[in-house]
Design an enzyme around this catalytic site. Structure first.
Site, PDB file in Angstrom:
ATOM      1  N   ASP A  44       0.881  -1.157   0.000  1.00  0.00           N
ATOM      2  CA  ASP A  44       0.000   0.000   0.000  1.00  0.00           C
ATOM      3  C   ASP A  44       0.926   1.217   0.000  1.00  0.00           C
ATOM      4  OD1 ASP A  44      -2.009   1.830   0.091  1.00  0.00           O
ATOM      5  OD2 ASP A  44      -3.085   0.891   1.754  1.00  0.00           O
TER       6      ASP A  44
HETATM    7  C1  BGC Z   1      -4.886   3.502   0.174  1.00  0.00           C
HETATM    8  C2  BGC Z   1      -4.950   2.553  -1.027  1.00  0.00           C
HETATM    9  C3  BGC Z   1      -4.748   3.345  -2.290  1.00  0.00           C
HETATM   10  C4  BGC Z   1      -3.412   4.064  -2.208  1.00  0.00           C
HETATM   11  C5  BGC Z   1      -3.100   4.916  -3.431  1.00  0.00           C
HETATM   12  C6  BGC Z   1      -3.611   4.326   0.173  1.00  0.00           C
HETATM   13  O1  BGC Z   1      -3.639   5.287   1.172  1.00  0.00           O
HETATM   14  O2  BGC Z   1      -4.966   2.743   1.356  1.00  0.00           O
HETATM   15  O3  BGC Z   1      -6.175   1.883  -1.050  1.00  0.00           O
HETATM   16  O4  BGC Z   1      -4.818   2.490  -3.393  1.00  0.00           O
HETATM   17  O5  BGC Z   1      -3.417   4.935  -1.086  1.00  0.00           O
HETATM   18  O6  BGC Z   1      -3.922   6.027  -3.468  1.00  0.00           O
END
Ligand code: BGC
Length: 767
Positions: free
Chosen positions: A229
């Site tokens: 993530d």
């Molecule tokens: C979120 C993800 C997301 C990523 C990119 C993170 O903070 O948990 O679900 O895909 O950011 O935006």
């Protein structure tokens, strides 16, 4: 050149560079050997491609796209085929924008109705979550676009999500928190899996070899890439050993150098690095092949698809003969959501919608006699005048349609709700209107359950969750009866927060989050504890009625296969669809298990008077539980009762089957209320130790509490918190909450305001 050849040709430095993203939205490539960078974007319910795609921050304005219904509503369809269609449409939009991988689906289990991000997840039940996630992945990937199954795993709260430790016993982890991921991996083989921010039983997901290699790859056969993530990378070298391929976002020279150094110092072998690099190169080449094909899409037909998905997923919760609407009546339409419906959740998944239609506009267009008053304001603090005006209007009309629900400020990625009530004066508006007009219909939007203290005093209630950009047309389709509602709740609506399974152990100030309810999540808990609920899991009414007849079940122990057959008849006066839900109960079980569990379902459309036989498959897994001592799923010998049900609490028919299995299964003595630690090896909880002093894993709020550190790290606070402080809009609240809980290492890669090396130097200054 093929991927293997490329890996042979790459230098150590080039290989290390590939393990870290090139920018916020690009996996790294290699120009010399023609490995292209891969463009990825959020997801999941549409494409959020930033206009300035190589910007360092990930929250810039994005291109226009179709906003499909978020997961909370699409799961209520109980219709994998429909969600596969959604996946295909999203792939077409991704392809038209040159995007190779869409970051979704979000497949975490809804552990508490308070989780701020529940709108992005499917269900409290792993079987339903897994089926819908699989279908979505299939739909996207059959069009040559990749997906990212996220957030793997046990990431069921927003509070401290980057540093919390989910303490979950292995059986609950396997049967509840991992099993939807397992289904999606085994059935749909996503191109990528995104590891979660949190720790599981003391180890960050990004460094967790057991999770990313032993379970994901070796047991389930996952062949794709694991990405972090955004900002989840704890230790880049440990991550490679664990099976974590790509750190996102980039650039992050410090971690590239750390990989090179670790190989030179023989702490990381060439083979370990090559395995990761081969997967990265393979995915880049595959993405490039498909990217070249390109594609375009038709905005109008995608908007129509949103309308179909939403209207076939809305849940009719109550109806005392006020719906469908009556063309000869006058209606007061109240609540600003009628004019500005809430179509999606706040945060990284937020789509810049092509075009939103509204209930007010569509009610007018359908020719109903309506008069509108906002009742409350979504922008400013409510005053009495809007309320009074709405109540006065309600008095004058034959019936009232009130629009209410959770607002952007009350529910968001980045923070959790603190109670189950509707915000502002939404409840008060409904109560006051119901006091002056006995014909009240309530239409509700929001991504998660809430209380309905006024339920007895209104006649009809429709839940639209978050309907995407065809909010108005879908709502009016259901209200008018053009579409007969057939959605069912993918989660329980409880009667109070104190009743919920994780009450007291959810989103507290503690970093260690104890999943003390173990297997008893959602309806598994309410049923086991014999608790009343507001609306049970799987519940949803229709404008027609259905009867169930002739249940039969067969199961072949040798083949590990079987099926349940049941006849469903539309006994009412309208065409409509019914979802048959199959629950299994082990009779006289020797082990602790939930009373009944969902093991199959099938949605079937029936013309009025029509009957159809529905066949739902069973497999060995339908009967199995996870045996920790055996290290695998095991089937207990004996009799199982199979129910065909219209909801988890409306069991229509049952039949028993006898299954040959293990006659002496693990006898599990633990019962809810017993010492939670007994579920762990040697009776010890795998807690994360509290760190002393400021480290890479200290959060910005911990930094701010430390006089010296707050001065040293001022640039980070200025970049990440200061611009949003004191603002009450949802986005700013989210930003501040997320930043407060963000460890230094993540804040560095997410802001670009300071490098990891600089943080290390500053930490040394502090000591
Ligand atoms: C979120 C993800 C997301 C990523 C990119 C993170 O903070 O948990 O679900 O895909 O950011 O935006």
């Amino acid at each position: 050149m093929d991927a293997e050849k490329i890996v042979q040709e790459l230098s150590l430095e080039e290989k290390a560079a590939l393990t870290v993203g090139a920018a916020f939205w690009f996996f790294e490539g290699n120009e010399r050997l023609c490995v292209p960078r891969t463009l990825v974007t959020d997801g999941p319910h549409g494409i959020r491609k930033q206009k300035v795609i190589d910007s360092l921050m990930g929250s810039g304005e994005s291109v226009e796209a179709t906003c499909f219904p978020p997961a909370c509503l699409s799961a209520a369809s109980w219709d994998p085929d429909l969600i596969e269609e959604e996946g295909s449409a999203i792939a077409a939009e991704a392809s038209s924008e040159g995007v190779s991988i869409v970051l979704g689906p979000g497949t975490n289990i809804k552990r508490s109705p308070l989780c701020g991000r529940n709108f992005e997840y499917f269900s409290e039940d792993p079987f339903l979550s897994g089926e819908i996630a699989s279908a979505w992945i299939k739909g996207v990937q059959k069009n040559g676009i990749g997906t990212s199954l996220k957030h793997f795993a046990a990431n069921s709260q927003e509070k401290k999500r980057l540093v919390s430790n989910s303490v979950v016993d292995e059986r609950a982890l396997r049967e509840i928190y991992l099993s939807a991921f397992e289904k999606a991996v085994r059935e749909s083989q996503p191109w990528t899996v995104m590891c979660s921010y949190n720790m599981i039983n003391g180890t960050y997901s990004s460094d967790n070899r057991w999770l990313l290699t032993d379970v994901l790859r070796e047991e389930w056969g996952f062949e794709g890439l694991v990405v972090t993530d955004w900002g989840a990378m704890n230790d880049r070298v440990a991550g490679i050993k664990a099976g974590l391929d790509v750190e996102m976002p980039g650039p992050d020279d410090a971690n590239v150098n750390a990989v090179v150094k670790a190989v030179k110092e023989k702490r990381l072998s060439q083979e370990e690095l090559d395995k990761v690099v081969l997967r990265i190169v393979g995915t880049a080449l595959e993405a490039e092949k498909n990217r070249k094909r390109g594609s375009s899409y038709d905005k109008i037909s995608h908007h129509e698809l949103v309308r179909r998905i939403a209207s076939e997923s809305f849940v009719l919760l109550k109806n005392e003969s006020l719906l469908p609407l009556d063309g000869s009546k006058s209606y007061a339409v109240l609540g600003e959501f009628a004019e500005k419906p809430r179509i999606q959740g706040n945060g990284s998944s937020q789509i810049n919608s092509n075009y939103v239609d509204t209930p007010l506009e569509m009610l007018k267009k359908a020719g109903y006699d309506i008069s509108y008053a906002p009742g409350y304001s979504l922008e400013r603090i409510d005053d009495d005048s809007l309320l009074k005006e709405a109540v006065a209007l309600a008095k004058e009309k034959d019936a009232v349609i009130v629009f209410a629900g959770l607002t952007r400020e009350s529910e968001s990625e980045g923070f959790d709700r603190t109670d189950l009530s509707l915000p502002g004066i939404h409840d008060e508006l409904i109560e006051k209107v119901a006091a002056v007009n006995e014909s009240v219909i309530v239409v509700l939007y929001g991504g998660s359950p809430f209380l309905m203290p006024w339920l007895e005093r209104v006649k009809s209630v429709v839940l639209g969750y978050l309907p995407g950009d065809a909010a108005g047309s879908a709502t009016v389709d259901v209200l008018s009866g053009r579409v007969n509602p057939s959605g069912k709740l993918p989660e329980t609506f409880p009667l109070s927060i104190e009743d919920t399974p994780s009450y007291g152990n959810f989103a507290t100030e503690e970093k260690n989050v104890l999943y003390k309810e173990s297997l008893l999540v959602g309806y598994r808990y309410y049923d086991y504890m014999k608790k009343s609920v507001l609306f049970p899991f799987g519940f949803g009414l229709s404008y027609t009625t259905f009867s169930y007849e002739d249940i039969k079940a067969e199961y072949d122990d040798e083949l590990g296969k079987g099926c349940v057959t049941v006849k469903v008849r539309n006994t009412g006066s309208r065409d409509g669809a019914e979802t048959v839900e199959i629950y299994l109960e082990k009779l006289e079980s020797l082990i602790f298990r939930p009373l009944r569990e969902l093991k199959g379902f099938k949605k079937v459309f029936l013309k009025k008077g029509e009957a159809k036989e529905v066949v739902i498959p069973l497999s060995e897994r339908s009967f199995a539980y996870y045996s920790v001592p055996l290290g695998r799923y095991d089937v207990e010998d004996g009799k199982y009762r199979i129910y065909a049900a219209s909801s988890s609490r409306d069991l229509r028919l049952s039949v028993d089957v006898t299954v040959r299995g293990n006659k002496s299964p693990q006898v599990m003595k633990w019962r809810p209320g017993d010492d939670f630690a007994l579920l762990f090896k040697d009776g010890k909880l795998p807690l994360s130790p509290e760190s002393s002093g400021i480290t890479m894993n200290s959060t910005l709020s911990e930094v701010l509490e430390d006089e010296k550190a707050s001065l040293v790290f001022k640039p980070l606070v200025d970049a990440f918190i200061t611009p949003f402080q004191g603002k009450s809009d949802g986005m700013s609240r989210m930003q501040v909450a997320m930043a407060a809980d963000m460890p230094l290492r993540a804040a560095a890669v997410l802001t670009g305001a300071i490098s990891l090396d600089e943080i290390r130097e500053k930490l040394e200054e502090l000591t």
